[in-house]
Scaffold this active site. Sequence first.
Site, PDB file in Angstrom:
ATOM      1  N   ASN A   1       0.833  -1.200   0.000  1.00  0.00           N
ATOM      2  CA  ASN A   1       0.000   0.000   0.000  1.00  0.00           C
ATOM      3  C   ASN A   1       0.866   1.248   0.000  1.00  0.00           C
ATOM      4  OD1 ASN A   1       0.916  -0.563   2.672  1.00  0.00           O
ATOM      5  ND2 ASN A   1      -0.537   0.950   3.426  1.00  0.00           N
TER       6      ASN A   1
ATOM      7  N   CYS B   1       2.126   2.896   2.412  1.00  0.00           N
ATOM      8  CA  CYS B   1       3.194   2.931   3.411  1.00  0.00           C
ATOM      9  C   CYS B   1       3.885   1.586   3.595  1.00  0.00           C
ATOM     10  CB  CYS B   1       2.641   3.433   4.745  1.00  0.00           C
ATOM     11  SG  CYS B   1       1.812   5.030   4.627  1.00  0.00           S
TER      12      CYS B   1
ATOM     13  N   GLU C   1       3.055  -1.433   4.498  1.00  0.00           N
ATOM     14  CA  GLU C   1       2.830  -2.391   5.577  1.00  0.00           C
ATOM     15  C   GLU C   1       1.692  -3.360   5.284  1.00  0.00           C
ATOM     16  OE1 GLU C   1      -0.019   0.910   6.877  1.00  0.00           O
ATOM     17  OE2 GLU C   1       1.702   0.584   5.572  1.00  0.00           O
TER      18      GLU C   1
END
Length: 944
Positions: A577, A579, A581
């Site tokens: 995604n 970021c 994670e």
Amino acid sequence: MTIASSSPAATPAVSGQAVELTVVRRDGSSTPFDTTKISVAMTKAFLAVEGADAGTTHRVRDLVTDLTGRVLAALTSRGPNSSPGRRSVQVEDIQDQVELALMRAGEHQVARAYVLYREERTKARTPADPSGITDKPAPTVRAADGSRSPLDVERLRVIVTEAAHDLDAVDAELILDATLGSCYDGIAEHEVELALVMAARSYVETEPQYSFAAARLLLDQIRREALGRVHGEPRQASQADMAQGYAEYFPHYIRTGIEAGQLDPELGGFDLERLAAAIRPERDLGFTFLALQTLYDRYLLHIDKVRYELPQAFFLRVAMGIALREDDRDTRAIEFYELLSSFRFLSSTPTLFNSGTTRPQLSSCFLTTVEDDLSGIFTGIRNNALLAKYSGGLGNDWTPIRGIGAHIRGTNGESQGIIPFLKVANDTAVAVNQGGRRKGAVCAYLETWHIDIEEFLELRKNTGDERRRTHDMNTANWVPDLFMQRVEADGEWTLFSPDEVPDLHDLYGAAFAEAYAGYEAAADRGEIRVFRRVKAVELWRRMLTVLFETGHPWITFKDAANLRSPQQHDGVVHSSNLCTEITLNTTVDETAVCNLGSVNLVAHLTADGVDDDLLRETVRTAVRMLDNVIDVNFYTTPEAERANQRHRPVGLGLMGFADALAKLRIPYASDAAVEFADTSMEQVSYHAIEASSELAAERGSYSSYDGSLWSLGILPIDSLDLLHTARDGDVILDRSTRLDWKTLRAKVLRNGMRNSNVMAIAPTATISNICGVSQSIEPTYSNLFVKSNMSGEFTVANPYLVADLKARGLWDQVMVSDLKYHDGVLAGIERVPADLRELYATAFEIDPLWLVKAASRRQKWIDQSQSLNLYMAKPSGRALDELYRSAWRYGLKTTYYLRSQSATHVEKSTLQGTDGRLNAVPVALAEPTGAVCSIDDPDCEACQ
């Protein structure tokens, strides 16, 4: 003779013989001579004359070093020796020599300041006679309607006294005096409130407790604004008043929000009196100034920019929104409120923004796969806009789109590749800025075998054709194991267009390697039209070079994400995604959705480590809250709703890791820190899996449970074997466990799982600010810096370091100047003891391999991934190569930003000395930054 001012003790030579100085105190006792005290006293004199920033200038620091050496030389060359090699000096003799050295250097004003300093110290040693204080007439205050009234000094005193309550280092009279000094006749009401806050925040850099005092003074302003708006008349209330005031205010607040069309009318069906009675007004006192200002600017609900939501009402509103579908929703809302308001757990920013509102889009992250035709491409871009509108962070899988030069049957032409479409996606993200609260945020992923990969690497560069640049879009490489193996073997790598090799997109591990080799052979036979051969190691070097230059594309690993995915029976993880994670399956028909929240590790600490019972209680409630989000959520696309209802993934993470290490006295760069990363994540993992399994017993397993790794009794710790086998053992893994996993496996097989995925560690860029703890798993950036975000600039001092320095008598204005001069790094401040320099080493002082090792030990417990920033003070090609090969070999699924030190460091400035200018703005810059991203990147807030 020049003696370094940082030398704690000196034994200079006189006539070839070393002389040890002893200081005779005024009470007759003796103590070893310490040159540091001379340099500190001189620096204080310079600060008094030239301002608080003087200690950060080279001129003053060099001069203090030189003059300290002169004083030492003078003291060792005069007076009788008390014994061979020893000499005693009186305190007054030392002070006389300091004055003389300053005068001879031409620093007459500084010498005068030092004399005054001596006099003040003398007065401090003698009892002072009490004297009366003559009050000057109070100025008048101008109300919004233009009327004037005398400034209510006594009310100010009450507010300031409340603000200083239980803060032993905060001087209420100091804040009050500074405020009154800023007030002028005819001052506006809001300017008085601002003067109070500015007075308190100006002392934060010298005492972190003033951050809480400033927050409490801001709280007085928020109370006036919210109570006036809700009750329809001007109202003021002290903190003491709010013990009863919250109960009276809360039902009015709910009605106000419903009438304004902002709050869900269902909130009016709760037992509002019962909920109001559960509010804990004292928890308003737990905010730092950065936390409350951020909350005020961006989270508290408002009508025409007038806030009507108080902080505890905010937490309760979020809790009510999450509890809407519970059977006993009043009880659950109170349970959820207790967890949120205690800062033990906090939901992600979209949940905080929208819970309980008429548009409850509560999910954090959305992952899509873009279809390879014009309609599919623009459907994907349209979906980006709809998902971003309500605070979602996006990850797009662009690998299926045919590359440049590929044949287009419909027009009998050639494709221009993915770059022009990425430009459109970039501009869409900028245009959809979530109502001005933050810009849209998206990350494009591309597999390393795609024919457009080399142009993809250039997207964030500041040179070249602007039509083929995406300065606002994040980018990431989705790297298969086979590529890394070719790099290590110094082999060749073949780039393809996906329309000619369509199955590579959905393959990983051994199946990918076999199909890829088959396509290479087909290319050799002339059966593939579009392909190109490159040296794998040369492409790898280019990937690392642009990562250093632009911060993008990030390095993420396809095979580790898929081989350990619990959902490999039902699809493929094609990207992460925004970021890095989240690792969930995507298809054209299903947009992966994840709902995030984070446990505050610091709130669960004891002297011996993590309080397991308290953590279990927190995690059980948190997982229930995250699962509830799926059912109350407002979905902007059918693809997102379909995926979330089928698989029900959630992402429980953590924050405050660096703070926890500080409290446990564990340096980040140590084996003990790696062990703590392991043990603490094991506890979170165990309780999260257990909580989801117990929810499954209560509510049923998610729809696609059968065939998952969970259904086979394979937990995240067990899936390490799958990665080890796929890589033929070429992976560094730790399999140690401490908890009773056998019993938990049996429970999962018996109950099932409510959620396909349970854990993911997000950046927590904003919610950690609200809780007043360090972000996520990040090391400390700096021990004194100014944090910049959308709410402004905020001085942040490491409170654990300040407490330690105070305990050792080392915290003073000179230390503040030293920290500024050294950009918040202790390594260059020799009077700081070595153990503290090790404990409070900052991100760029730590070998990044320690971050990789700690991340590897967490990753073994996590069914998704973690936002892992890597820091490198002095990057080099070899260092980057070793670091990212290590990340792959240690079994990480993803990495996030590579951060290197910027040429611009912390500004050597202060908030003090604003001379009462109420519109004064802090002039310090942000803390050290990465290549193109700030430490508090607004993009990260799409996650948290």
